[in-house]
Scaffold this active site. Structure first.
Site, short mmCIF file in Angstrom:
data_model
loop_
_atom_site.label_atom_id
_atom_site.label_comp_id
_atom_site.label_asym_id
_atom_site.label_seq_id
_atom_site.Cartn_x
_atom_site.Cartn_y
_atom_site.Cartn_z
N ARG A 29 -7.22 3.83 10.70
CA ARG A 29 -8.66 3.62 10.62
C ARG A 29 -9.37 4.94 10.87
NH1 ARG A 29 -7.82 -0.22 8.01
NH2 ARG A 29 -8.23 -2.41 8.50
N HIS A 40 -8.81 5.26 0.86
CA HIS A 40 -8.35 4.02 1.51
C HIS A 40 -7.45 3.22 0.55
CE1 HIS A 40 -9.28 0.90 4.85
NE2 HIS A 40 -8.10 0.66 4.31
P1 NDP Z 1 0.54 -4.36 14.29
O1 NDP Z 1 -0.39 -5.15 15.14
O2 NDP Z 1 1.74 -5.03 13.71
O3 NDP Z 1 1.08 -3.09 15.11
C1 NDP Z 1 0.26 -2.35 15.95
C2 NDP Z 1 1.13 -1.38 16.75
O4 NDP Z 1 0.28 -0.53 17.52
C3 NDP Z 1 2.04 -2.10 17.73
O5 NDP Z 1 3.28 -1.42 17.84
C4 NDP Z 1 1.28 -1.98 19.04
O6 NDP Z 1 2.09 -2.01 20.22
C5 NDP Z 1 0.67 -0.60 18.89
N1 NDP Z 1 -0.50 -0.45 19.76
C6 NDP Z 1 -1.67 -1.15 19.73
N2 NDP Z 1 -2.49 -0.73 20.71
C7 NDP Z 1 -1.81 0.24 21.38
C8 NDP Z 1 -2.12 1.05 22.50
N3 NDP Z 1 -3.29 0.95 23.14
N4 NDP Z 1 -1.19 1.93 22.92
C9 NDP Z 1 0.01 2.04 22.29
N5 NDP Z 1 0.36 1.30 21.22
C10 NDP Z 1 -0.55 0.42 20.77
O7 NDP Z 1 -0.35 -3.72 13.14
P2 NDP Z 1 0.12 -3.26 11.67
O8 NDP Z 1 1.30 -2.37 11.82
O9 NDP Z 1 0.23 -4.43 10.77
O10 NDP Z 1 -1.16 -2.44 11.19
C11 NDP Z 1 -1.61 -1.29 11.88
C12 NDP Z 1 -2.96 -0.84 11.33
O11 NDP Z 1 -2.80 -0.25 10.04
C13 NDP Z 1 -3.97 -1.97 11.04
O12 NDP Z 1 -4.59 -2.41 12.23
C14 NDP Z 1 -4.94 -1.30 10.11
O13 NDP Z 1 -5.96 -0.67 10.84
C15 NDP Z 1 -4.09 -0.23 9.42
N6 NDP Z 1 -3.94 -0.51 7.98
C16 NDP Z 1 -4.36 0.44 7.08
C17 NDP Z 1 -4.21 0.23 5.74
C18 NDP Z 1 -4.61 1.27 4.76
O14 NDP Z 1 -4.58 1.02 3.55
N7 NDP Z 1 -4.97 2.46 5.18
C19 NDP Z 1 -3.62 -1.00 5.21
C20 NDP Z 1 -3.20 -1.92 6.24
C21 NDP Z 1 -3.37 -1.67 7.58
P3 NDP Z 1 2.96 -3.33 20.57
O15 NDP Z 1 4.09 -3.33 19.57
O16 NDP Z 1 3.43 -3.06 21.95
O17 NDP Z 1 2.03 -4.48 20.42
C1 OXD Z 2 -6.04 -3.55 5.77
C2 OXD Z 2 -6.50 -2.41 4.99
O1 OXD Z 2 -6.29 -3.59 6.98
O2 OXD Z 2 -6.41 -2.46 3.72
O3 OXD Z 2 -5.39 -4.43 5.19
O4 OXD Z 2 -6.95 -1.41 5.54
#
Ligand code: NDP
Ligand code: OXD
Length: 312
Positions: free
Chosen positions: A227, A275
């Site tokens: 993000r 994006h």
């Molecule tokens: P998940 O919820 O599956 O994974 C999030 C990860 O981040 C987990 O490992 C979590 O830890 C870790 N995390 C969250 N908060 C913290 C913190 N404070 N400190 C340390 N680690 C933290 O999310 P996804 O992998 O599915 O997606 C991640 C992000 O990717 C989405 O939220 C979105 O913003 C972005 N995205 C971007 C896209 C694009 O096209 N650019 C498309 C899709 C998504 P834990 O495992 O311990 O919970």
């Molecule tokens: C999502 C993205 O969060 O496209 O799926 O960024």
């Protein structure tokens, strides 16, 4: 009772989602579109793609929200969002594969110094730079969830040593898994290329800042696929200017679309993507979303649930 499709979508996008959702709609269910006349009192389930703020609060019978996006940060910022309603995120193998491809492409672009060769090309400068192999560069991945975990494993499979950081301790074969403040310190200090795949929460907003850049090995590369608000934009410009960061691949921005006058567009140290790292594809996401809806309807445990206290 009906299932509502609502989002920041144009007419063509609504039509495409509708086609794929109807193809997988369980028998006996009714799909309504936010753009068409419908009975708000009959809506129990919402399939949402970044719904405009305030809109979900109009549905008094809403019982379950299934996001068609992986990230739910924008929806959770809606002050009128009915916070007692369970929300599921999208976890879609096709989206994960797209993200893996984008993360790999970005890491290899930086590793093989294509931006530097691009600058040399502009000067007709025929000069061969050093060629370290993957094993000689460590990649750090912030976030080891559905996307970060898969990307970390794919990057490691190419031969890079990989460290990853999550909130709770994890064990993933072939990855140095770190957590907590000490883990973050270690990851940042050793990452020649840093990839961000954290969700945007109050804890992670602005995490890519001057303090973090100052602790990276000098000349590190940055890849932000999560993000825009994870990044303090002015701090990145300063780190690039100082040579502390050599190049950044950015897919997400504080303001999207990135304004035409934004300094990132013309910056030689920044690759801008609009994006596109991994967007939800209706042909795969519609089925996955409706399978979760069917589990909700059947009173079975639903998957990929958002924990509002954690913010993701
Ligand atoms: P998940 O919820 O599956 O994974 C999030 C990860 O981040 C987990 O490992 C979590 O830890 C870790 N995390 C969250 N908060 C913290 C913190 N404070 N400190 C340390 N680690 C933290 O999310 P996804 O992998 O599915 O997606 C991640 C992000 O990717 C989405 O939220 C979105 O913003 C972005 N995205 C971007 C896209 C694009 O096209 N650019 C498309 C899709 C998504 P834990 O495992 O311990 O919970
Ligand atoms: C999502 C993205 O969060 O496209 O799926 O960024």
């Amino acid at each position: 009772m009906s299932i509502l499709l609502i989002g920041s979508l144009d007419d063509d996008e609504y039509a495409e989602w509708k086609t794929h959702l109807l193809a997988h709609l369980p028998a006996g269910e009714t799909l309504v579109l936010a753009t068409e006349p419908h009975d708000v009192d009959a809506v129990e389930i919402a399939l949402v793609a970044n719904p405009p703020h305030g809109t979900l609060a109009r549905y008094p019978q809403l019982r379950f929200v299934q996001s068609l996006w992986a990230g739910v940060d924008r929806m959770l910022l809606d002050p009128a969002f009915p916070r007692a309603i369970p929300i599921a995120r999208l976890v879609d193998p096709a989206l994960t594969q797209a993200m893996v491809e984008c993360a790999l492409a970005s890491v290899l672009l930086l590793h093989r110094q294509f931006p530097a060769y691009g600058r040399q090309q502009a000067q007709a400068d025929w000069r061969q730079l050093a060629q370290p192999l993957a094993a000689q560069r460590r990649v750090g991945v912030l976030g080891l969830g559905a996307l970060g975990g898969a990307c970390a494993q794919a990057i490691a499979a190419v031969g890079f040593p990989v460290s990853g950081w999550s909130r709770a301790p994890k064990a993933i074969a072939g990855i140095e898994c770190l957590s907590g403040a000490d883990g973050m310190d270690r990851l940042v200090a050793t990452s020649d290329i840093l990839v961000n795949l954290l969700p945007l929460t109050p804890d992670t907003a602005g995490i890519l800042d001057a303090r973090l850049f100052g602790r990276l090995p000098r000349g590190a590369g940055l890849v932000n696929l999560a993000r825009g608000r994870h990044l303090v934009e002015a701090d990145l410009l300063a780190a690039l200017e100082a040579g502390q960061v050599s190049h950044a691949v950015l897919d997400v921005f504080t303001q999207e679309p990135l304004p035409v006058e934004h300094p990132f567009w013309a910056h030689p140290g920044i690759t801008v993507l609009p994006h596109v790292a991994a967007y939800s594809a209706p042909e795969s996401a519609a089925r996955i979303a409706l399978e979760n809806v069917a589990r909700h309807r059947a009173g079975q445990p639903t998957t990929a649930m958002v924990d509002l206290a954690r913010g993701y």
